[in-house]
Design a protein around this motif. Structure first.
Motif, PDB file in Angstrom:
ATOM      1  N   SER A  11       0.850  -1.061   0.384  1.00 58.36           N
ATOM      2  CA  SER A  11       0.651  -0.644   0.298  1.00 58.36           C
ATOM      3  C   SER A  11       1.049   1.368   0.266  1.00 58.36           C
ATOM      4  O   SER A  11       0.711   2.194  -0.415  1.00 58.36           O
ATOM      5  CB  SER A  11      -0.849   0.157   1.403  1.00 58.36           C
ATOM      6  N   LYS A  12       2.438   1.271   0.700  1.00 60.22           N
ATOM      7  CA  LYS A  12       3.411   1.815   0.149  1.00 60.22           C
ATOM      8  C   LYS A  12       3.580   2.410  -1.316  1.00 60.22           C
ATOM      9  O   LYS A  12       4.661   3.246  -1.289  1.00 60.22           O
ATOM     10  CB  LYS A  12       4.098   2.284   1.525  1.00 60.22           C
ATOM     11  N   MET A  13       3.931   1.303  -1.897  1.00 61.06           N
ATOM     12  CA  MET A  13       4.002   1.247  -3.416  1.00 61.06           C
ATOM     13  C   MET A  13       3.653   2.299  -4.332  1.00 61.06           C
ATOM     14  O   MET A  13       2.954   2.746  -4.849  1.00 61.06           O
ATOM     15  CB  MET A  13       4.224  -0.194  -3.378  1.00 61.06           C
ATOM     16  N   ARG A  14       4.802   2.847  -5.309  1.00 60.62           N
ATOM     17  CA  ARG A  14       4.555   3.291  -6.287  1.00 60.62           C
ATOM     18  C   ARG A  14       5.021   2.395  -7.934  1.00 60.62           C
ATOM     19  O   ARG A  14       5.850   2.139  -7.250  1.00 60.62           O
ATOM     20  CB  ARG A  14       5.438   4.871  -6.542  1.00 60.62           C
ATOM     21  N   VAL A  15       3.536   2.847  -8.217  1.00 63.64           N
ATOM     22  CA  VAL A  15       3.877   1.400  -9.918  1.00 63.64           C
ATOM     23  C   VAL A  15       3.623   1.428 -10.774  1.00 63.64           C
ATOM     24  O   VAL A  15       3.035   2.496 -11.046  1.00 63.64           O
ATOM     25  CB  VAL A  15       2.850   0.516  -9.065  1.00 63.64           C
ATOM     26  N   LEU A  16       4.288   1.515 -11.594  1.00 64.17           N
ATOM     27  CA  LEU A  16       4.570   2.032 -12.829  1.00 64.17           C
ATOM     28  C   LEU A  16       4.493   0.389 -14.224  1.00 64.17           C
ATOM     29  O   LEU A  16       5.435  -0.807 -13.761  1.00 64.17           O
ATOM     30  CB  LEU A  16       5.332   2.440 -13.615  1.00 64.17           C
ATOM     31  N   VAL A  17       3.107   0.218 -14.855  1.00 61.10           N
ATOM     32  CA  VAL A  17       2.778  -1.015 -15.361  1.00 61.10           C
ATOM     33  C   VAL A  17       2.815  -0.847 -17.036  1.00 61.10           C
ATOM     34  O   VAL A  17       2.401   0.276 -17.152  1.00 61.10           O
ATOM     35  CB  VAL A  17       2.168  -1.825 -15.021  1.00 61.10           C
ATOM     36  N   ILE A  18       3.353  -1.028 -17.795  1.00 58.59           N
ATOM     37  CA  ILE A  18       3.752  -1.276 -19.086  1.00 58.59           C
ATOM     38  C   ILE A  18       3.318  -2.647 -20.077  1.00 58.59           C
ATOM     39  O   ILE A  18       3.775  -3.968 -19.886  1.00 58.59           O
ATOM     40  CB  ILE A  18       5.190  -0.671 -19.632  1.00 58.59           C
ATOM     41  N   THR A  19       2.185  -2.397 -20.744  1.00 56.83           N
ATOM     42  CA  THR A  19       1.531  -3.450 -21.559  1.00 56.83           C
ATOM     43  C   THR A  19       1.676  -2.542 -22.667  1.00 56.83           C
ATOM     44  O   THR A  19       1.073  -2.183 -23.304  1.00 56.83           O
ATOM     45  CB  THR A  19      -0.121  -4.081 -20.748  1.00 56.83           C
ATOM     46  N   GLY A  20       1.666  -4.319 -23.204  1.00 62.06           N
ATOM     47  CA  GLY A  20       1.652  -4.788 -25.191  1.00 62.06           C
ATOM     48  C   GLY A  20       0.710  -5.312 -25.247  1.00 62.06           C
ATOM     49  O   GLY A  20      -0.348  -5.724 -24.279  1.00 62.06           O
ATOM     50  N   ALA A  21       0.704  -6.091 -26.329  1.00 61.96           N
ATOM     51  CA  ALA A  21       0.138  -6.933 -27.298  1.00 61.96           C
ATOM     52  C   ALA A  21      -0.923  -8.169 -26.710  1.00 61.96           C
ATOM     53  O   ALA A  21      -1.730  -8.865 -26.374  1.00 61.96           O
ATOM     54  CB  ALA A  21      -0.043  -7.269 -29.051  1.00 61.96           C
ATOM     55  N   LEU A  86      -3.847  -4.379  -9.048  1.00 64.00           N
ATOM     56  CA  LEU A  86      -2.926  -3.716  -8.260  1.00 64.00           C
ATOM     57  C   LEU A  86      -3.081  -2.108  -8.094  1.00 64.00           C
ATOM     58  O   LEU A  86      -2.620  -1.494  -6.480  1.00 64.00           O
ATOM     59  CB  LEU A  86      -1.828  -4.053  -9.117  1.00 64.00           C
ATOM     60  N   ALA A  87      -3.819  -1.689  -9.053  1.00 64.92           N
ATOM     61  CA  ALA A  87      -3.735  -0.284  -8.845  1.00 64.92           C
ATOM     62  C   ALA A  87      -4.164   0.327  -7.785  1.00 64.92           C
ATOM     63  O   ALA A  87      -4.326   1.237  -7.011  1.00 64.92           O
ATOM     64  CB  ALA A  87      -4.712   0.478 -10.304  1.00 64.92           C
ATOM     65  N   GLU A  88      -5.281  -0.931  -7.273  1.00 62.16           N
ATOM     66  CA  GLU A  88      -6.637  -0.332  -6.302  1.00 62.16           C
ATOM     67  C   GLU A  88      -6.234   0.396  -5.141  1.00 62.16           C
ATOM     68  O   GLU A  88      -5.949   0.469  -4.209  1.00 62.16           O
ATOM     69  CB  GLU A  88      -7.230  -1.610  -6.290  1.00 62.16           C
ATOM     70  N   ARG A  89      -4.775  -1.362  -4.606  1.00 65.50           N
ATOM     71  CA  ARG A  89      -3.703  -0.696  -3.731  1.00 65.50           C
ATOM     72  C   ARG A  89      -2.805  -0.152  -3.808  1.00 65.50           C
ATOM     73  O   ARG A  89      -2.145   0.191  -2.990  1.00 65.50           O
ATOM     74  CB  ARG A  89      -3.752  -2.843  -3.215  1.00 65.50           C
ATOM     75  N   ALA A  90      -2.120   0.073  -4.975  1.00 61.97           N
ATOM     76  CA  ALA A  90      -0.881   1.063  -4.917  1.00 61.97           C
ATOM     77  C   ALA A  90      -0.881   2.231  -4.093  1.00 61.97           C
ATOM     78  O   ALA A  90      -1.605   3.080  -4.072  1.00 61.97           O
ATOM     79  CB  ALA A  90      -0.222   0.740  -5.571  1.00 61.97           C
ATOM     80  N   ARG A  91      -0.149   2.653  -3.381  1.00 62.17           N
ATOM     81  CA  ARG A  91      -0.020   4.196  -3.168  1.00 62.17           C
ATOM     82  C   ARG A  91       0.295   5.285  -4.567  1.00 62.17           C
ATOM     83  O   ARG A  91      -1.356   6.060  -4.603  1.00 62.17           O
ATOM     84  CB  ARG A  91       1.316   4.541  -2.672  1.00 62.17           C
ATOM     85  N   GLU A  92       0.575   5.097  -5.513  1.00 58.75           N
ATOM     86  CA  GLU A  92       0.796   5.526  -6.546  1.00 58.75           C
ATOM     87  C   GLU A  92       0.839   4.803  -8.179  1.00 58.75           C
ATOM     88  O   GLU A  92       1.667   3.885  -7.659  1.00 58.75           O
ATOM     89  CB  GLU A  92       1.894   6.851  -6.832  1.00 58.75           C
ATOM     90  N   PHE A  93       0.197   5.052  -8.973  1.00 58.62           N
ATOM     91  CA  PHE A  93      -0.394   3.516  -9.606  1.00 58.62           C
ATOM     92  C   PHE A  93      -0.344   4.776 -11.144  1.00 58.62           C
ATOM     93  O   PHE A  93      -1.301   5.593 -11.142  1.00 58.62           O
ATOM     94  CB  PHE A  93      -1.412   3.030  -9.163  1.00 58.62           C
ATOM     95  N   LEU A  94       0.227   4.590 -12.130  1.00 63.00           N
ATOM     96  CA  LEU A  94      -0.349   4.532 -13.736  1.00 63.00           C
ATOM     97  C   LEU A  94       0.506   2.978 -14.758  1.00 63.00           C
ATOM     98  O   LEU A  94       1.219   2.623 -14.401  1.00 63.00           O
ATOM     99  CB  LEU A  94       1.159   5.706 -14.038  1.00 63.00           C
ATOM    100  N   LEU A  95      -0.920   3.068 -15.496  1.00 61.54           N
ATOM    101  CA  LEU A  95      -0.627   2.255 -16.887  1.00 61.54           C
ATOM    102  C   LEU A  95      -0.403   2.677 -18.069  1.00 61.54           C
ATOM    103  O   LEU A  95      -1.169   2.938 -17.623  1.00 61.54           O
ATOM    104  CB  LEU A  95      -1.820   1.200 -16.533  1.00 61.54           C
ATOM    105  N   VAL A  96       1.104   2.155 -18.403  1.00 60.56           N
ATOM    106  CA  VAL A  96       0.873   3.260 -19.878  1.00 60.56           C
ATOM    107  C   VAL A  96       0.743   1.308 -20.658  1.00 60.56           C
ATOM    108  O   VAL A  96       1.929   0.788 -21.011  1.00 60.56           O
ATOM    109  CB  VAL A  96       2.581   3.742 -20.186  1.00 60.56           C
TER     110      VAL A  96
END
Ligand code: OAD
Length: 247
Positions: A11-21, A86-96
């Motif tokens: 819950s304290k993590m800053r998370v970036l997720v990058i996805t493709g096809a 994951l996005a719901e629980r992280a402190r900060e989150f962005l999906l690219v």
């Protein structure tokens, strides 16, 4: 001897997720370069360039209409749902995401946490002015109600610039602070900006986890690689993270 610090609570993590096809592959949407991928059977220069559209807009629209239809009937898979969780629980989150489909959103990830860096297949925009709309298909070639020019799918084609406003959102996220965790899933990571954002976002101490059955150019930088389908690896990884077990 100094002990390693305990893993940070998720819950304290800053998370970036990058996805493709690859993340949508298990929903039945073809990838581009994989087995049965679009670019194995079609020439991208005839379907995904401004020149192709100028030359044969009917052909290009037919292809995008077919893809829209396939996406409408597809359902989000466990990988999309795991990322939303994951996005719901992280402190900060962005999906690219490089995906132009809407499956991340339909899995419950809020729009403000998503940057569709290659556009949105369900947007139709004018090829001349700024007019755009979210619409269902009609059979004929759509014309702009503002200026009369041909309308086109709202995706980024080869040879085109990325949307500057979207770049800014990603850049602001990447430069604001280091991420504790960067996950790159289902992409060949061929584009320099994808690798660049992944590496810069993790900073010096963040984890970089790759999820892809195949090795990619990013694999050498990953702190961990899961050589499995995203629909298998991501739910397990997210479950572990949320149980506060170091992944
Ligand atoms: P690609 O088709 O290049 O790559 C798909 C990746 O997903 C490959 O590395 C596969 O190994 C992996 N993969 C396949 N099945 C998977 C699964 N079940 N789970 C996890 N990974 C899996 O697609 P992208 O990297 O997204 O751009 O392609 C990037 C861009 O190139 C696209 O957005 C599109 C394309 O040309 C434009 O059209 C501008």
């Amino acid at each position: 001897m100094t002990q390693a610090p305990p893993p940070r609570a998720f819950s304290k993590m800053r998370v970036l997720v990058i996805t493709g096809a690859g993340v949508s592959a298990e929903s039945g949407i073809p990838t581009f370069r994989g087995k049965d991928g679009y670019w194995r059977n079609f020439d991208p220069t005839k379907l995904a360039t401004p020149e192709a559209f100028a030359h044969d807009p009917n052909l290009v629209w037919d292809w995008y209409r077919e893809r829209r239809q396939r996406i409408r009937t597809a359902q989000p898979n466990p990988a999309h749902r795991a990322i939303a969780n994951l996005a719901e629980r992280a402190r900060e989150f962005l999906l690219v995401t490089q995906n132009v489909d809407d499956l991340h959103r339909r899995a419950g990830l809020p729009s403000e946490k998503i940057v569709q860096i290659h556009g949105d297949i369900f947007i139709t925009h004018c090829s001349r002015c700024d007019f755009k709309r979210h619409e269902h298909d009609d059979d004929s070639l759509p014309k702009c109600p503002e200026c009369g020019a041909l309308m086109r799918p709202g995706v980024v084609w080869f040879g085109e610039q990325l949307d500057l406003a979207k770049i800014s959102i990603v850049e602001n996220f990447v430069t604001a602070d280091d991420c504790d965790l960067v996950i790159v899933a289902g992409t060949t990571a061929l584009f320099g900006y994808i690798t660049d954002w992944a590496l810069r976002a993790r900073g010096r101490t963040g984890q970089l986890i790759e999820v892809n059955p195949e090795e990619t150019s990013l694999s050498q930088f990953a702190t961990k690689s899961f050589r499995e389908p995203a629909g298998v690896a991501l739910p397990r990884l997210v479950h572990e993270l949320l149980s506060n077990v170091s992944a």
